[in-house]
Design an enzyme around this catalytic site. Structure first.
Site, short mmCIF file in Angstrom:
data_model
loop_
_atom_site.label_atom_id
_atom_site.label_comp_id
_atom_site.label_asym_id
_atom_site.label_seq_id
_atom_site.Cartn_x
_atom_site.Cartn_y
_atom_site.Cartn_z
N ASP A 100 2.18 -9.23 9.41
CA ASP A 100 0.73 -9.39 9.21
C ASP A 100 0.44 -10.89 9.17
O ASP A 100 0.11 -11.46 8.13
CB ASP A 100 0.31 -8.70 7.90
CG ASP A 100 0.61 -7.22 7.95
OD1 ASP A 100 0.04 -6.54 8.81
OD2 ASP A 100 1.43 -6.74 7.15
N GLY B 247 11.01 -3.21 5.60
CA GLY B 247 10.29 -4.49 5.55
C GLY B 247 9.87 -4.81 4.13
O GLY B 247 10.06 -5.93 3.64
N HIS B 248 9.30 -3.81 3.44
CA HIS B 248 8.90 -4.02 2.04
C HIS B 248 10.13 -4.35 1.19
O HIS B 248 10.08 -5.22 0.32
CB HIS B 248 8.25 -2.76 1.46
CG HIS B 248 6.98 -2.36 2.12
ND1 HIS B 248 6.86 -1.24 2.91
CD2 HIS B 248 5.75 -2.94 2.11
CE1 HIS B 248 5.61 -1.14 3.34
NE2 HIS B 248 4.92 -2.15 2.88
N MET C 270 0.85 -1.19 0.00
CA MET C 270 0.00 0.00 0.00
C MET C 270 0.89 1.25 0.00
O MET C 270 0.44 2.34 0.32
CB MET C 270 -0.93 0.00 1.21
CG MET C 270 -1.90 -1.18 1.18
SD MET C 270 -3.49 -0.87 1.95
CE MET C 270 -3.01 -0.51 3.60
N TYR D 183 4.18 3.86 0.84
CA TYR D 183 4.90 4.43 1.99
C TYR D 183 5.87 3.38 2.55
O TYR D 183 5.79 2.95 3.69
CB TYR D 183 3.96 4.97 3.07
CG TYR D 183 4.53 6.23 3.65
CD1 TYR D 183 4.52 7.42 2.90
CD2 TYR D 183 5.17 6.24 4.88
CE1 TYR D 183 5.11 8.56 3.39
CE2 TYR D 183 5.75 7.39 5.37
CZ TYR D 183 5.71 8.55 4.62
OH TYR D 183 6.30 9.68 5.09
N LEU D 184 6.76 2.98 1.66
CA LEU D 184 7.58 1.79 1.87
C LEU D 184 8.62 1.98 2.98
O LEU D 184 9.08 3.08 3.24
CB LEU D 184 8.28 1.43 0.57
CG LEU D 184 7.34 1.25 -0.62
CD1 LEU D 184 8.13 0.99 -1.89
CD2 LEU D 184 6.35 0.13 -0.37
#
Ligand code: PAF
Length: 280
Positions: free
Chosen positions: A151, A37-38, A31, A33-34
């Site tokens: 998540d 972690g991304h 989504m 706003y990296l």
């Protein structure tokens, strides 16, 4: 060269061309706003696949009516720069009106798994997640898709959806990336005031303390949950949403620690809802 793809038709065309050439497509849905972690997901995809696609889409259907959809942080330029640097071949950046045109009606509901934990506090959230992930899979047509274990419930639900709906995508789950004090990286951490930010580290610290308790032989789940709550209560301004200990295979709430379990916490730090978990 990193391609920026705005329409569903051109994304499908790009992926179909890669498939014709026999390329393995890795996909990282985000989504935006990296954070690191991304990027760890992207790097793994780059290692394992021939072509890597990342999507940036703040999915409206996974936000409740009172949640932070409008406020959710966005910075496409910054994200595109980070994705380019990490080696992404294509960024899929669709318009919400194209993803959910007027009259849109179809949702995916993964029974039971989507009703507990975050699904209980955020009704409809996982329908939104499963639906958008299924749509993105149909558009990007990846061979493998990468998700973070922060998540935890989300990746379990996606794995179940992929198995139940016979989707040909391998789901790869990777460890949570953390700040130096243990706080799980999240785009929502940017909402935290400085005092909230330092207090938020107690969430991970309480999970580590629980792991230690289990290591020392405590097996009563309610005792462990009480110990977590007590530690969190030492910091001001944190309201626990849930603390749960569940069997890692069945997802059932555990009364005793037996075999593989995970402990998950959701808590409001000020007005910001954060989640974290540990597998034991
Ligand atoms: O984890 C996220 O960022 C989102 O839930 C996802 C998987 C990109 C779907 O919108």
């Amino acid at each position: 060269m990193t391609k920026i793809i705005r329409t569903i038709a051109s994304m499908k065309k790009f992926s179909a061309a890669q498939k014709r050439r026999g390329k393995k497509i890795g996909f990282v849905p985000t989504m935006g706003y990296l954070h690191a972690g991304h990027i760890s997901l992207i790097k793994q995809a780059v290692k394992e696949c021939d072509v890597v696609v990342a999507s940036i889409f703040v999915n409206p259907t996974q936000f409740g009516p009172k949640e932070d959809l409008k406020k959710y942080p966005r910075d496409f330029k910054r994200d595109a720069k980070m994705l380019k640097k990490a080696g992404v071949d294509a960024i899929f950046y669709p318009d919400p009106k194209a993803m959910y045109p007027k009259g849109y009606k179809t949702y995916i509901y993964v029974r039971e798994l989507g009703d507990v934990m975050c699904g209980k506090t955020r009704p409809g959230h996982f329908e939104g997640v499963a639906t958008v992930v299924a749509k993105l899979f149909n558009i990007v047509m990846p061979d493998a898709a990468y998700f973070g274990k922060k998540d935890f419930q989300q990746q379990i639900i996606i794995k179940k959806m992929v198995a139940d709906l016979n989707m040909d995508v391998k789901i790869v789950s990777l460890p949570t990336v953390r700040e130096a004090d243990g706080l799980a990286m999240s785009s929502r951490n940017t909402y935290l005031e400085p005092d909230e930010r330092s207090n938020a580290a107690i969430i991970n610290r309480s999970l580590l303390a629980a792991k230690k308790l289990i290591g020392s032989g405590v097996s009563d789940a309610s005792k462990i949950k009480k110990a977590i709550a007590k530690l969190i209560a030492t910091k001001r301004g944190i309201k626990i949403d849930y603390i749960t200990i569940r069997d890692a295979k069945t997802f059932d709430e555990a009364a005793k620690i037996k075999g593989k379990v995970f402990i998950a916490i959701a808590a409001y730090v000020g007005r910001t809802r954060l989640i974290d978990n540990i597998e034991i």
